[in-house]
Design a protein around this motif. Structure first.
Motif, short mmCIF file in Angstrom:
data_model
loop_
_atom_site.label_atom_id
_atom_site.label_comp_id
_atom_site.label_asym_id
_atom_site.label_seq_id
_atom_site.Cartn_x
_atom_site.Cartn_y
_atom_site.Cartn_z
N ARG A 82 -14.23 24.36 -16.27
CA ARG A 82 -13.22 23.31 -16.45
C ARG A 82 -13.07 22.44 -15.21
O ARG A 82 -12.87 21.24 -15.31
CB ARG A 82 -11.88 23.95 -16.81
CG ARG A 82 -10.78 22.96 -17.16
CD ARG A 82 -9.51 23.70 -17.51
NE ARG A 82 -8.40 22.80 -17.77
CZ ARG A 82 -8.04 22.38 -18.98
NH1 ARG A 82 -8.72 22.79 -20.04
NH2 ARG A 82 -7.02 21.58 -19.13
N ARG A 83 -13.18 23.04 -14.00
CA ARG A 83 -12.83 22.26 -12.81
C ARG A 83 -13.82 22.38 -11.66
O ARG A 83 -13.55 21.85 -10.57
CB ARG A 83 -11.42 22.62 -12.33
CG ARG A 83 -11.25 24.03 -11.81
CD ARG A 83 -9.85 24.24 -11.24
NE ARG A 83 -8.90 24.66 -12.24
CZ ARG A 83 -8.29 25.84 -12.21
NH1 ARG A 83 -8.50 26.67 -11.22
NH2 ARG A 83 -7.43 26.16 -13.16
N TYR A 119 -8.75 27.60 -21.38
CA TYR A 119 -10.05 27.80 -20.75
C TYR A 119 -11.16 28.31 -21.68
O TYR A 119 -12.31 28.36 -21.28
CB TYR A 119 -9.90 28.75 -19.56
CG TYR A 119 -8.97 28.21 -18.51
CD1 TYR A 119 -9.36 27.17 -17.67
CD2 TYR A 119 -7.69 28.72 -18.38
CE1 TYR A 119 -8.50 26.67 -16.71
CE2 TYR A 119 -6.81 28.21 -17.43
CZ TYR A 119 -7.23 27.19 -16.60
OH TYR A 119 -6.36 26.69 -15.65
N LEU A 171 -7.48 23.46 -7.81
CA LEU A 171 -6.35 23.20 -8.69
C LEU A 171 -5.20 22.53 -7.93
O LEU A 171 -4.63 21.53 -8.38
CB LEU A 171 -5.86 24.51 -9.31
CG LEU A 171 -4.61 24.42 -10.18
CD1 LEU A 171 -4.86 23.56 -11.41
CD2 LEU A 171 -4.14 25.82 -10.59
N GLY A 181 -6.03 18.98 -6.80
CA GLY A 181 -6.02 18.04 -7.91
C GLY A 181 -4.68 17.38 -8.11
O GLY A 181 -4.57 16.36 -8.80
#
Length: 210
Positions: free
Chosen positions: A173-174, A209, A115, A118
């Motif tokens: 999600r990531r 999420y 996170l 990013g």
């Protein structure tokens, strides 16, 4: 008897709302929004607990203020007379304890790294690829566990599943969690379909999420 949940949008605290719905304890929500520039929790949370983070709960019965998601989950299970607590069999109890702490202790740190990276220009993307590669064994491990039984601790859902929900939702999600790990995706679909989960979503507000 009422528990106040200091709930931050798009955060670990969504799990606490879900758990409270599952065990049927009365609660109230005090909702906070993140700073739009930094995405950090607002300073108002520091008036509740020195760390200024969410989740934090207040128990009106005895005035206790409790932080840390795992500790809160254990506290709620105890207040609910063991509902959603550890199974009966020894091996299942050990799995319950392991996954209750594995969620925050092992899965969340690399997800938080991704996170943060990013938001780093130029070099962030290449660094994320390296962290994602390091994170892949966690996803493989979870997939093998869920392929062997319906829930993390055993045959029944427990607080261990509640704790594992956020890192796996974040991973989808990531961190490249996708249909290549079908048991994990099926588990996510299964928890999202639970009435208590859906009720917690409605009460907690927008959640990126689910």
């Amino acid at each position: 008897m009422t528990i106040i949940v200091h709930h931050l949008e798009n955060s670990r605290s969504q799990r606490i709302l879900w758990l409270l719905e599952e065990v049927g304890l009365p609660y109230e929500i005090k909702r906070y929004e993140r700073n739009k520039q930094t995405m950090l929790a607002p300073p108002e949370l520091k008036a509740v607990h020195p760390l200024g983070k969410s989740p934090v709960i207040e128990d009106r019965d005895d005035g206790r203020v409790i932080a840390e998601t795992g500790a809160i989950a254990e506290y709620i299970v105890e207040k609910a007379d063991g509902k959603f607590g550890p199974p009966v069999h020894r091996d299942a109890v050990l799995r319950y304890r392991q996954f209750l702490h594995y969620a925050e202790g092992s899965m969340m740190p690399p997800l938080l790294m991704m996170l943060v990276l990013g938001r780093v220009p130029i070099f962030g993307k290449s660094a994320i690829k390296r962290v994602a590669a390091m994170f892949a064994p966690h996803l493989d491990y979870v997939e093998s566990e869920l392929a062997s039984r319906p829930w993390f601790a055993g045959d029944d859902i427990s607080a261990a599943d509640v704790m594992m929900s956020f890192p796996l939702e974040a991973a989808r999600r990531r961190a490249r969690l996708d249909a290549s790990r079908p048991a994990t995706i099926a588990w996510l679909d299964k928890i999202h379909a639970r009435p208590a989960y859906q009720t917690a979503l409605k009460k907690g507000g927008p959640y990126a999420y689910a």
